[in-house]
Scaffold this motif. Structure first.
Motif, mmCIF file in Angstrom:
data_model
loop_
_atom_site.group_PDB
_atom_site.id
_atom_site.type_symbol
_atom_site.label_atom_id
_atom_site.label_comp_id
_atom_site.label_asym_id
_atom_site.label_seq_id
_atom_site.Cartn_x
_atom_site.Cartn_y
_atom_site.Cartn_z
ATOM 1 N N SER A 118 0.837 -1.186 0.000
ATOM 2 C CA SER A 118 0.000 0.000 0.000
ATOM 3 C C SER A 118 0.880 1.247 0.000
ATOM 4 O O SER A 118 1.891 1.299 0.687
ATOM 5 C CB SER A 118 -0.893 -0.006 1.230
ATOM 6 O OG SER A 118 -1.637 1.178 1.291
ATOM 7 N N GLY A 157 2.767 3.300 3.478
ATOM 8 C CA GLY A 157 3.386 2.518 4.535
ATOM 9 C C GLY A 157 2.407 1.727 5.384
ATOM 10 O O GLY A 157 1.232 1.554 5.046
ATOM 11 N N LEU A 158 2.926 1.242 6.502
ATOM 12 C CA LEU A 158 2.168 0.363 7.390
ATOM 13 C C LEU A 158 0.899 1.024 7.924
ATOM 14 O O LEU A 158 -0.169 0.410 7.937
ATOM 15 C CB LEU A 158 3.065 -0.080 8.553
ATOM 16 C CG LEU A 158 2.423 -0.971 9.610
ATOM 17 C CD1 LEU A 158 1.936 -2.284 9.007
ATOM 18 C CD2 LEU A 158 3.415 -1.234 10.742
ATOM 19 N N ALA A 163 -1.724 1.129 5.207
ATOM 20 C CA ALA A 163 -2.199 -0.231 4.924
ATOM 21 C C ALA A 163 -3.153 -0.712 6.015
ATOM 22 O O ALA A 163 -4.192 -1.319 5.723
ATOM 23 C CB ALA A 163 -1.022 -1.190 4.789
ATOM 24 N N LEU A 164 -2.826 -0.431 7.255
ATOM 25 C CA LEU A 164 -3.702 -0.817 8.367
ATOM 26 C C LEU A 164 -5.033 -0.081 8.311
ATOM 27 O O LEU A 164 -6.096 -0.682 8.490
ATOM 28 C CB LEU A 164 -3.010 -0.543 9.704
ATOM 29 C CG LEU A 164 -1.882 -1.490 10.064
ATOM 30 C CD1 LEU A 164 -1.021 -0.896 11.168
ATOM 31 C CD2 LEU A 164 -2.451 -2.838 10.482
ATOM 32 N N THR A 183 10.530 -1.238 18.256
ATOM 33 C CA THR A 183 11.425 -1.039 17.119
ATOM 34 C C THR A 183 12.511 -0.034 17.448
ATOM 35 O O THR A 183 12.351 0.778 18.367
ATOM 36 C CB THR A 183 10.624 -0.543 15.892
ATOM 37 O OG1 THR A 183 11.499 -0.396 14.778
ATOM 38 C CG2 THR A 183 9.928 0.764 16.171
ATOM 39 N N LEU A 193 5.877 3.718 10.580
ATOM 40 C CA LEU A 193 4.486 3.738 10.131
ATOM 41 C C LEU A 193 4.287 4.239 8.705
ATOM 42 O O LEU A 193 3.299 3.880 8.064
ATOM 43 C CB LEU A 193 3.648 4.581 11.094
ATOM 44 C CG LEU A 193 3.578 4.026 12.516
ATOM 45 C CD1 LEU A 193 2.850 4.999 13.419
ATOM 46 C CD2 LEU A 193 2.911 2.657 12.534
ATOM 47 N N GLU A 231 7.845 3.512 2.935
ATOM 48 C CA GLU A 231 7.350 2.647 1.866
ATOM 49 C C GLU A 231 8.432 1.678 1.403
ATOM 50 O O GLU A 231 8.405 1.192 0.273
ATOM 51 C CB GLU A 231 6.838 3.497 0.703
ATOM 52 C CG GLU A 231 5.617 4.308 1.071
ATOM 53 C CD GLU A 231 5.062 5.108 -0.084
ATOM 54 O OE1 GLU A 231 5.572 5.004 -1.212
ATOM 55 O OE2 GLU A 231 4.103 5.860 0.136
ATOM 56 N N ARG A 276 8.091 -5.926 3.338
ATOM 57 C CA ARG A 276 7.204 -6.080 4.496
ATOM 58 C C ARG A 276 5.839 -6.495 3.983
ATOM 59 O O ARG A 276 5.342 -5.986 2.989
ATOM 60 C CB ARG A 276 7.085 -4.781 5.278
ATOM 61 C CG ARG A 276 8.374 -4.386 5.937
ATOM 62 C CD ARG A 276 8.158 -3.194 6.857
ATOM 63 N NE ARG A 276 9.422 -2.745 7.359
ATOM 64 C CZ ARG A 276 10.064 -1.666 6.914
ATOM 65 N NH1 ARG A 276 9.542 -0.938 5.965
ATOM 66 N NH2 ARG A 276 11.213 -1.331 7.424
ATOM 67 N N LEU A 330 1.850 -7.335 5.411
ATOM 68 C CA LEU A 330 0.868 -7.300 6.486
ATOM 69 C C LEU A 330 -0.127 -8.425 6.252
ATOM 70 O O LEU A 330 -0.726 -8.518 5.174
ATOM 71 C CB LEU A 330 0.142 -5.941 6.480
ATOM 72 C CG LEU A 330 -0.958 -5.743 7.504
ATOM 73 C CD1 LEU A 330 -0.389 -5.795 8.915
ATOM 74 C CD2 LEU A 330 -1.646 -4.408 7.245
#
Length: 108
Positions: free
Chosen positions: A1, A4-5, A8-9, A26, A34, A37, A41, A43
């Protein structure tokens, strides 16, 4: 996505009409963790009873897999990084921000 994370979440939560609660440790800054890109990774969201199987399968192929959170029914996305809450928003607020982002840019 793209995004980033965190994006995407948010997209996954909005698509499923479910919330999520995450806690991640982390060495990265929350912003890098977060919104970076960078590649490599993935998810994955799956029922709790399949988690151990997925982690074992990943390990068998020398792929690191860790649990970072869980799906919730409370319509909120909550993310803690290194025990600091950095995101705590309702899905309605996230959806509104997403839908209004381009029209907002066009009027300014």
């Amino acid at each position: 996505s793209e995004g980033g994370l965190a994006v995407a979440l948010a997209e996954a939560c909005l698509a499923a009409h479910k919330g999520a609660q995450l806690s991640i440790s982390t060495s990265l800054t929350p912003t890098a963790l977060l919104f970076s890109e960078s590649q490599s990774r993935i998810l994955v969201s799956l029922p709790q009873h399949h988690v151990d199987e997925l982690i074992q399968h990943a390990a068998a192929h020398q792929v690191q897999a860790v649990v970072i959170g869980q799906v919730t029914e409370d319509s909120r996305l909550t993310i803690e990084v290194n025990d600091q809450r950095v995101i705590d928003e309702t899905l309605d607020a996230l959806d509104r921000s997403w839908r209004e982002s381009i029209p907002c840019l066009m009027t300014n």
